[in-house]
Design a protein around this motif. Structure first.
Motif, PDB file in Angstrom:
ATOM      1  N   ILE A 129       1.120  -1.035   0.014  1.00 49.69           N
ATOM      2  CA  ILE A 129       0.134  -0.366  -0.031  1.00 49.69           C
ATOM      3  C   ILE A 129       0.766   1.559   0.369  1.00 49.69           C
ATOM      4  O   ILE A 129       0.491   1.958  -0.645  1.00 49.69           O
ATOM      5  CB  ILE A 129      -1.135  -0.194   1.158  1.00 49.69           C
ATOM      6  CG1 ILE A 129      -1.583  -0.715   0.979  1.00 49.69           C
ATOM      7  CG2 ILE A 129      -2.101   1.628   1.516  1.00 49.69           C
ATOM      8  CD1 ILE A 129      -2.658  -1.364  -0.308  1.00 49.69           C
TER       9      ILE A 129
ATOM     10  N   PHE B 291      -1.991   6.263  -6.676  1.00 55.19           N
ATOM     11  CA  PHE B 291      -3.163   6.401  -6.274  1.00 55.19           C
ATOM     12  C   PHE B 291      -3.925   7.734  -5.899  1.00 55.19           C
ATOM     13  O   PHE B 291      -4.352   7.690  -6.796  1.00 55.19           O
ATOM     14  CB  PHE B 291      -2.931   5.432  -5.280  1.00 55.19           C
ATOM     15  CG  PHE B 291      -4.941   4.980  -5.265  1.00 55.19           C
ATOM     16  CD1 PHE B 291      -5.874   4.344  -5.382  1.00 55.19           C
ATOM     17  CD2 PHE B 291      -5.612   5.609  -3.823  1.00 55.19           C
ATOM     18  CE1 PHE B 291      -6.588   4.300  -5.175  1.00 55.19           C
ATOM     19  CE2 PHE B 291      -7.038   6.059  -3.645  1.00 55.19           C
ATOM     20  CZ  PHE B 291      -7.946   4.809  -4.186  1.00 55.19           C
TER      21      PHE B 291
ATOM     22  N   TYR C 166      -6.195   9.163  -8.207  1.00 64.24           N
ATOM     23  CA  TYR C 166      -7.722   9.888  -7.727  1.00 64.24           C
ATOM     24  C   TYR C 166      -7.837  11.544  -7.970  1.00 64.24           C
ATOM     25  O   TYR C 166      -9.537  11.486  -8.201  1.00 64.24           O
ATOM     26  CB  TYR C 166      -7.437   9.523  -6.494  1.00 64.24           C
ATOM     27  CG  TYR C 166      -8.528   8.797  -5.270  1.00 64.24           C
ATOM     28  CD1 TYR C 166      -9.598   7.647  -5.686  1.00 64.24           C
ATOM     29  CD2 TYR C 166      -9.557  10.390  -5.000  1.00 64.24           C
ATOM     30  CE1 TYR C 166     -10.028   7.237  -4.886  1.00 64.24           C
ATOM     31  CE2 TYR C 166     -10.913   9.952  -4.348  1.00 64.24           C
ATOM     32  CZ  TYR C 166     -10.907   8.473  -4.172  1.00 64.24           C
ATOM     33  OH  TYR C 166     -12.158   8.789  -3.686  1.00 64.24           O
TER      34      TYR C 166
ATOM     35  N   SER D 152      -8.934  10.452  -0.938  1.00 68.74           N
ATOM     36  CA  SER D 152      -7.648   9.195  -1.493  1.00 68.74           C
ATOM     37  C   SER D 152      -7.306   8.581  -0.224  1.00 68.74           C
ATOM     38  O   SER D 152      -6.869   7.131  -0.090  1.00 68.74           O
ATOM     39  CB  SER D 152      -6.934   9.354  -2.158  1.00 68.74           C
ATOM     40  OG  SER D 152      -6.315  10.449  -2.189  1.00 68.74           O
TER      41      SER D 152
ATOM     42  N   LEU E 292      -7.785   4.455   1.060  1.00 67.28           N
ATOM     43  CA  LEU E 292      -6.502   3.182   1.122  1.00 67.28           C
ATOM     44  C   LEU E 292      -6.424   2.789   1.999  1.00 67.28           C
ATOM     45  O   LEU E 292      -6.062   1.691   2.993  1.00 67.28           O
ATOM     46  CB  LEU E 292      -5.192   3.556   1.123  1.00 67.28           C
ATOM     47  CG  LEU E 292      -5.020   4.065  -0.672  1.00 67.28           C
ATOM     48  CD1 LEU E 292      -3.712   4.859  -1.026  1.00 67.28           C
ATOM     49  CD2 LEU E 292      -4.664   3.290  -1.712  1.00 67.28           C
TER      50      LEU E 292
ATOM     51  N   VAL F 214      -9.069  -0.051   2.832  1.00 71.16           N
ATOM     52  CA  VAL F 214      -8.662  -0.909   1.493  1.00 71.16           C
ATOM     53  C   VAL F 214      -7.158  -1.759   2.987  1.00 71.16           C
ATOM     54  O   VAL F 214      -7.267  -2.850   2.965  1.00 71.16           O
ATOM     55  CB  VAL F 214      -7.394  -0.368   0.368  1.00 71.16           C
ATOM     56  CG1 VAL F 214      -6.905  -1.838  -0.217  1.00 71.16           C
ATOM     57  CG2 VAL F 214      -8.814  -0.428  -0.658  1.00 71.16           C
TER      58      VAL F 214
ATOM     59  N   THR G 175      -2.524  -6.669  -4.514  1.00 68.42           N
ATOM     60  CA  THR G 175      -3.376  -6.855  -5.718  1.00 68.42           C
ATOM     61  C   THR G 175      -3.908  -8.239  -5.896  1.00 68.42           C
ATOM     62  O   THR G 175      -4.265  -8.264  -7.326  1.00 68.42           O
ATOM     63  CB  THR G 175      -2.596  -6.071  -7.266  1.00 68.42           C
ATOM     64  OG1 THR G 175      -1.705  -7.115  -7.267  1.00 68.42           O
ATOM     65  CG2 THR G 175      -2.468  -4.694  -6.853  1.00 68.42           C
TER      66      THR G 175
ATOM     67  N   TRP H  98     -14.191   0.403  -1.744  1.00 69.02           N
ATOM     68  CA  TRP H  98     -13.476  -0.627  -2.783  1.00 69.02           C
ATOM     69  C   TRP H  98     -13.690  -0.969  -3.942  1.00 69.02           C
ATOM     70  O   TRP H  98     -13.103  -1.477  -4.583  1.00 69.02           O
ATOM     71  CB  TRP H  98     -13.706  -2.262  -1.471  1.00 69.02           C
ATOM     72  CG  TRP H  98     -12.451  -2.563  -0.796  1.00 69.02           C
ATOM     73  CD1 TRP H  98     -12.827  -2.326   0.661  1.00 69.02           C
ATOM     74  CD2 TRP H  98     -11.491  -3.574  -1.281  1.00 69.02           C
ATOM     75  NE1 TRP H  98     -11.782  -3.507   1.148  1.00 69.02           N
ATOM     76  CE2 TRP H  98     -10.955  -3.907   0.438  1.00 69.02           C
ATOM     77  CE3 TRP H  98     -10.949  -3.851  -1.961  1.00 69.02           C
ATOM     78  CZ2 TRP H  98     -10.035  -4.034   0.419  1.00 69.02           C
ATOM     79  CZ3 TRP H  98      -9.506  -4.836  -2.085  1.00 69.02           C
ATOM     80  CH2 TRP H  98      -9.133  -4.537  -0.986  1.00 69.02           C
TER      81      TRP H  98
ATOM     82  N   TYR I 156     -10.613   1.125  -5.229  1.00 70.78           N
ATOM     83  CA  TYR I 156      -9.710   0.942  -5.385  1.00 70.78           C
ATOM     84  C   TYR I 156      -9.901  -0.226  -6.596  1.00 70.78           C
ATOM     85  O   TYR I 156      -8.809  -0.649  -7.200  1.00 70.78           O
ATOM     86  CB  TYR I 156      -9.920   0.158  -4.062  1.00 70.78           C
ATOM     87  CG  TYR I 156      -8.223  -0.852  -3.820  1.00 70.78           C
ATOM     88  CD1 TYR I 156      -7.259   0.235  -3.735  1.00 70.78           C
ATOM     89  CD2 TYR I 156      -8.226  -1.956  -4.105  1.00 70.78           C
ATOM     90  CE1 TYR I 156      -5.763  -0.976  -4.085  1.00 70.78           C
ATOM     91  CE2 TYR I 156      -6.718  -2.920  -4.005  1.00 70.78           C
ATOM     92  CZ  TYR I 156      -5.762  -2.135  -3.551  1.00 70.78           C
ATOM     93  OH  TYR I 156      -4.747  -2.537  -3.899  1.00 70.78           O
TER      94      TYR I 156
ATOM     95  N   TYR J 150      -9.192   1.043  -9.634  1.00 71.48           N
ATOM     96  CA  TYR J 150      -7.759   1.488  -9.997  1.00 71.48           C
ATOM     97  C   TYR J 150      -7.030   0.671 -10.420  1.00 71.48           C
ATOM     98  O   TYR J 150      -6.327   1.062 -11.241  1.00 71.48           O
ATOM     99  CB  TYR J 150      -6.943   2.096  -8.660  1.00 71.48           C
ATOM    100  CG  TYR J 150      -5.719   2.025  -8.321  1.00 71.48           C
ATOM    101  CD1 TYR J 150      -5.280   3.275  -9.323  1.00 71.48           C
ATOM    102  CD2 TYR J 150      -4.776   1.033  -8.177  1.00 71.48           C
ATOM    103  CE1 TYR J 150      -4.268   3.550  -8.936  1.00 71.48           C
ATOM    104  CE2 TYR J 150      -3.475   1.123  -7.796  1.00 71.48           C
ATOM    105  CZ  TYR J 150      -2.960   2.970  -8.610  1.00 71.48           C
ATOM    106  OH  TYR J 150      -1.266   2.602  -8.700  1.00 71.48           O
TER     107      TYR J 150
END
Length: 586
Positions: free
Chosen positions: A33, A40, A44, A54, A58, A61, A78, A116, A119, A122
């Motif tokens: 992360i 990210f 965003y 943003s 995270l 997540v 991922t 999520w 995410y 992304y």
């Protein structure tokens, strides 16, 4: 009918170890992360959503993946089993709800689901989704709901505050924040007949003495006073402390929020403080002493490398372009940041994800200043003039007389084809070939790359970066070890988000070649500009650029103007410009 019972709060977060030890899974999650955070945040920002949001996404997540890793192996941030992930998500929601009413529990569920959903967008858009499309659609169906980009119409303030608490839990552990809270309390305390301290020339030295039992004991006098000065600037700007006439300090409007650091107000306050502190600490010094300026430049270079998850190795031998004094002073400067918790402990100067995001946001604010192009160029030139010259590859003392590879570099998935033909000495290594490809396509080497022999499942070669798991280090292999004869092939990938792929084919093996080496001898069409979205994105941008009626014509035209290209010719190709770049490099 049985009465509904209130849920009993669980002891400790479900994703965290109960005995205080950090699991391997959590380490993987933190590294993954943190490495992803800067990109990210930039991704965003295209939706006109602030950086704070943003970071909240995270945080949600990260916490969910903690729970996942507590019950199942997790290879990366991922790649995960979608069914186990959804179960971990529901457990996080149940834990966070605690005693809260059912309505607030649903708000929490809605926000985590939206985080999520964003995410997943992304991961898909950046080509990072590693499971099947069926898995992606299944998980999205479970998360169905409005996008987090449209929070204006949602009543989720309570849940959002709780999610921000997840991020604040990590931030408020920083020694810097602990110091700032004590400093703010000291500023507002009663001294004699009046409330608050007097701001005079002895203010910072007196504060250093009063707070010397904490983190400041690790610093010398100069370092301690510098840290306190920047801390005070952050406290003032965040309205944690206020300045009343005449030079009288008192608790500011956000003093309580800062000391508690919970919810939206607490997050906004600590965010402003952190951003101001980092901006001040990293600003170019007014002192023109070359030692001071070079130290600042070198330390900031290491910080920038940390933002991209490629931190400088602490024990790396001194680069000869820097004096021993500058090298040592830069390490001392980084040690201050480590003591404050802004740079992580370990073998490399890496940054916590939220710190990298703060710095990314600072960069964006600088870019948004109303400066014309000439002013920006002038500022850049001033900065570059102050920094030491970048080390250059040593030029050959004698002309190369060995065998030469004639290579065709074909950019894949482009129509019409885009390619280059280059002559490459066989004694160069793969790192040199990477530089040749960058110069041939006019790219600026701002992203990760890899070579691969034997197809997709073959051996990978890349630069020596701790976070990247290449099979081999590229600088340890000569080009001639992998490309020896006609029809030999090597694949090159660059910018794993945009996904540029270059096929390298040996057309001929020449006994020798006169003139500049390496050298471009042919090619077709203009190379795509970096960060344009890969082959498909580049094609769409050209289509919009050349059609004034296209819905995105204005936006794309503005993007090209920002890149300094008011007009473009996709068919243009210049051997001369490529060879100038190669000659400069080699």
């Amino acid at each position: 009918m049985a009465k509904n019972k209130k849920k009993q709060p669980k002891q400790g977060h479900p994703g965290r170890s109960q005995h205080g030890m950090v699991s391997v899974g959590q380490v993987k999650i933190d590294r993954g992360i943190d490495a992803m955070t800067p990109k990210f945040v930039r991704w965003y920002s295209q939706f006109d959503v602030d950086t704070e949001t943003s970071l909240v996404v995270l945080a949600a997540v990260r916490e969910t993946l903690y729970g996942y890793a507590d019950s199942a192996p997790l290879d990366s941030v991922t790649e995960f089993d979608v069914h186990l992930l959804f179960a971990a998500m529901e457990e996080l929601i149940e834990f966070q709800s605690g005693f809260e009413p059912a309505e607030q529990a649903e708000q929490m569920r809605g926000l985590i689901h939206m985080a999520w959903a964003d995410y997943l967008d992304y991961l898909e858009e950046m080509g990072l989704w590693e499971k099947s499309n069926q898995d992606l659609q299944w998980l999205r169906s479970k998360l169905e709901g409005p996008s987090l980009f449209a929070t204006d119409d949602l009543e989720v303030s309570a849940a959002k505050g709780e999610l921000e608490d997840l991020l604040l839990t990590d931030i408020t552990k920083l020694p810097l924040v602990h110091l700032a809270r004590n400093f703010a309390q000291w500023c507002a305390n009663e001294t004699g007949p009046v409330q608050g301290r007097i701001l005079d020339e002895d203010f910072i030295p007196n504060a250093a003495k009063a707070l010397s039992d904490g983190v400041l004991k690790a610093f010398n006098t100069e370092q301690a006073e510098q840290v306190l000065t920047f801390t005070f600037m952050g406290l003032l700007r965040a309205e944690v402390v206020a300045l009343e006439a005449p030079n009288q300090l008192s608790a500011g409007a956000r003093f309580s929020e800062f000391q508690k650091s919970t919810g939206e107000e607490g997050f906004a306050t600590i965010y402003m403080f952190m951003q101001t502190f980092l901006d001040s600490y990293l600003e170019m010094p007014e002192d023109t002493d070359p030692l001071v300026v070079e130290t600042w430049g070198l330390a900031n270079l290491w910080i920038l490398e940390g933002i991209e998850a490629m931190g400088h190795e602490v024990a790396e031998p001194r680069d000869e372009q820097f004096s021993a004094s500058v090298w040592e002073a830069a390490h001392q400067r980084m040690a201050v940041l480590r003591t404050l918790g802004l740079v992580e402990e370990g073998e490399y100067y890496s940054l916590p994800g939220f710190v990298a995001a703060f710095l990314t946001d600072i960069d964006e604010e600088i870019e948004d200043e109303n400066l014309d192009e000439q002013q920006l160029d002038s500022k850049w030139d001033e900065l570059m003039a102050l920094l030491p010259d970048e080390s250059q590859r040593l030029k050959r003392e004698e002309p190369y007389t060995g065998k030469v590879l004639q290579l065709k570099l074909g950019l894949q998935a482009t129509k019409p084809p885009i390619w280059r033909r280059v002559l490459v000495p066989m004694d160069l290594h793969l790192g040199d070939l990477h530089d040749i490809i960058q110069a041939s396509f006019d790219w600026y080497d701002g992203h990760l790359h890899e070579f691969r022999s034997g197809g997709y499942k073959g051996t990978s070669y890349g630069p020596e970066i701790e976070e990247m798991e290449y099979d081999e280090v590229e600088d340890a292999f000569l080009v001639s070890e992998l490309l020896k004869a006609e029809k030999d092939r090597l694949d090159y990938a660059y910018d794993f988000g945009d996904g540029w792929e270059v096929r390298i084919d040996v057309e001929k093996v020449l006994d020798s070649a006169e003139g500049q080496l390496p050298r471009c001898t042919g090619g077709r069409r203009m190379a795509p500009i970096e960060d344009s979205g890969g082959p498909w994105g580049w094609a769409e941008m050209l289509k919009a650029m050349n059609d004034s009626a296209h819905a995105e014509h204005g936006e794309v035209s503005e993007w090209f103007e920002e890149m300094g290209m008011e007009e473009i010719d996709p068919a243009a190709f210049s051997i001369e410009e490529i060879n100038e770049a190669l000659e400069l490099e080699f």
